[in-house]
Motif scaffolding. Structure first.
Motif, mmCIF file in Angstrom:
data_model
loop_
_atom_site.group_PDB
_atom_site.id
_atom_site.type_symbol
_atom_site.label_atom_id
_atom_site.label_comp_id
_atom_site.label_asym_id
_atom_site.label_seq_id
_atom_site.Cartn_x
_atom_site.Cartn_y
_atom_site.Cartn_z
ATOM 1 N N ALA A 181 13.121 1.956 72.036
ATOM 2 C CA ALA A 181 13.928 2.968 71.616
ATOM 3 C C ALA A 181 13.294 3.392 70.759
ATOM 4 O O ALA A 181 13.444 3.685 69.712
ATOM 5 C CB ALA A 181 15.847 2.546 70.922
ATOM 6 N N ASP A 224 22.012 11.186 75.185
ATOM 7 C CA ASP A 224 20.512 10.062 75.871
ATOM 8 C C ASP A 224 21.568 9.062 77.485
ATOM 9 O O ASP A 224 21.562 8.132 76.363
ATOM 10 C CB ASP A 224 19.329 9.698 75.693
ATOM 11 N N THR A 227 25.119 1.936 71.841
ATOM 12 C CA THR A 227 24.311 3.429 71.604
ATOM 13 C C THR A 227 25.433 4.336 71.051
ATOM 14 O O THR A 227 24.536 5.565 70.065
ATOM 15 C CB THR A 227 24.590 4.040 72.678
ATOM 16 N N ALA A 258 19.133 5.607 78.035
ATOM 17 C CA ALA A 258 18.839 4.577 77.673
ATOM 18 C C ALA A 258 19.448 4.731 76.008
ATOM 19 O O ALA A 258 19.797 5.778 75.486
ATOM 20 C CB ALA A 258 17.246 4.691 76.903
ATOM 21 N N ALA A 290 13.239 8.083 69.452
ATOM 22 C CA ALA A 290 14.583 9.672 69.736
ATOM 23 C C ALA A 290 14.115 10.675 68.694
ATOM 24 O O ALA A 290 13.723 9.421 67.556
ATOM 25 C CB ALA A 290 15.981 9.531 70.408
ATOM 26 N N GLN A 350 18.180 4.367 71.755
ATOM 27 C CA GLN A 350 17.426 4.621 71.767
ATOM 28 C C GLN A 350 17.314 4.157 70.107
ATOM 29 O O GLN A 350 16.751 4.567 69.336
ATOM 30 C CB GLN A 350 17.435 6.447 71.415
ATOM 31 N N TYR A 360 12.473 10.113 76.830
ATOM 32 C CA TYR A 360 14.179 9.789 76.100
ATOM 33 C C TYR A 360 14.162 10.952 75.663
ATOM 34 O O TYR A 360 13.047 12.074 75.780
ATOM 35 C CB TYR A 360 13.611 9.378 74.831
ATOM 36 N N ARG A 361 15.075 11.799 75.552
ATOM 37 C CA ARG A 361 15.872 12.696 74.711
ATOM 38 C C ARG A 361 15.806 12.905 73.780
ATOM 39 O O ARG A 361 15.771 12.248 73.234
ATOM 40 C CB ARG A 361 17.340 13.054 75.199
ATOM 41 N N PRO A 387 19.828 11.060 70.590
ATOM 42 C CA PRO A 387 20.417 10.410 71.402
ATOM 43 C C PRO A 387 21.735 10.566 71.277
ATOM 44 O O PRO A 387 21.857 9.335 72.906
ATOM 45 C CB PRO A 387 20.066 9.384 69.989
ATOM 46 N N ASN A 438 7.711 5.230 67.975
ATOM 47 C CA ASN A 438 8.395 4.162 68.506
ATOM 48 C C ASN A 438 9.232 2.888 67.876
ATOM 49 O O ASN A 438 9.791 2.669 68.175
ATOM 50 C CB ASN A 438 8.077 3.420 69.539
#
Length: 306
Positions: free
Chosen positions: A285, A168, A46, A171, A287, A173, A161-162, A165, A229
């Motif tokens: 993923a 979050d 991440t 997850a 965001a 992203q 998702y927030r 990124p 996405n």
């Protein structure tokens, strides 16, 4: 209850029922355990933001070189109405995992000869996807300025998702490639078609309409692209990985040895360890990286696919 769901002989008594419960609990524990491993593994990459955006630019340039249609062409169709784009966001958020879980439950109960084959294929697909997520972090197209797309989940809702990124913690992203939304949907359709090629345990002939299940991955493809996405190539890579998994895992014949996990007293935890990750995680993923446009200007903000 038919013999399909209640095996004859020793399995029909109390001891058989206890053994069946143990096998079911084993399946559920495998699912939960590998779901946890999969989620933890995805979160390892991440913090590779710069690399994820560089890879996104490469993917975008590759799609243009291949003359693939712009993702924005699909998104503009969704933006014709709030209800349409909201439905697409909802489909993305809530259909993926429940549909796969219900599919596996149906196989376990109604088509056990195909259950182990299916979850092993999903295991190979999901395990390969996890490796690729870690090796090739990729920002989704809505984060890429060159794409000119918007985050439909954040603007219209709902989203899983927030917006940021880095904030979050549930997850990754930057795991856009491959799209397991598409990979799992395609396996669901192929699995149902394969499992219903022969008459059902009650003698009902195969339905001539079963090929309509292919509409599920097609709709999923339009949703993951239209909501920004995923890139087209995310779905292409998922399909290739699924094809490899199908080549590696032979489909069992009805009634073959070890085809029914409910009557197999041995454990296949080692062989099928990765399968249950397939019941577990949302691998896709997404965001938003910056400020969000208002709904009135959303359609005008879509610049891709011109």
């Amino acid at each position: 209850m038919t013999s399909h769901t209640t095996p004859a002989g020793p399995e029909a008594g109390p001891a058989g029922r206890r053994a069946a419960r143990r096998r079911l609990i084993r399946e559920l524990l495998l699912v939960a355990g590998f779901f946890t491993v999969y989620k933890a593994g995805r979160l390892l990459s991440t913090d590779r933001t710069g690399e994820a955006f560089r890879n996104a630019e490469r993917i975008w340039d590759a799609e243009r070189a291949l003359r693939l249609p712009g993702e924005g062409a699909v998104q503009r169709l969704l933006l014709h109405g709030d209800a349409l784009v909201h439905t697409a966001n909802t489909y993305y958020a809530v259909v993926h995992f429940p549909a796969t879980a219900l599919f596996l439950i149906w196989l376990y109960v109604r088509r056990p000869a195909h259950y182990l084959w299916t979850r092993r294929v999903l295991a190979v697909l999901t395990g390969a996807a996890l490796v690729l997520h870690l090796a090739y972090p990729l920002a989704p197209p809505r984060m890429l300025e060159a794409a000119g797309l918007i985050d439909t989940g954040q603007v219209y809702g709902p989203t899983v998702y927030r917006a940021a990124p880095d904030a979050d913690t549930l997850a990754n992203q930057f795991a856009a490639m491959p799209s397991l939304h598409f990979g799992w949907a395609l396996m669901l359709a192929l699995g149902v078609i394969a499992a219903t090629r022969t008459p059902s345990p009650g003698g009902k002939p195969p339905s001539r309409w079963r090929l309509l299940w292919l509409l599920h991955p097609l709709l999923t493809l339009l949703v993951i692209v239209g909501t920004a996405n995923h890139y087209w190539l995310d779905a292409v890579v998922a399909a290739v990985l699924l094809g490899v998994a199908l080549l590696l895992i032979p489909r069992p014949r009805e009634g073959g040895p070890g085809a029914d996990p409910r009557t197999d007293s041995g454990t296949d935890a080692g062989t099928d360890a990765g399968t249950d990750a397939a019941v577990g995680a949302n691998a896709d993923a997404d965001a938003a990286a910056g400020g969000l446009p208002d709904r009135q200007s959303a359609a005008a903000a879509v610049g891709a696919g011109q």
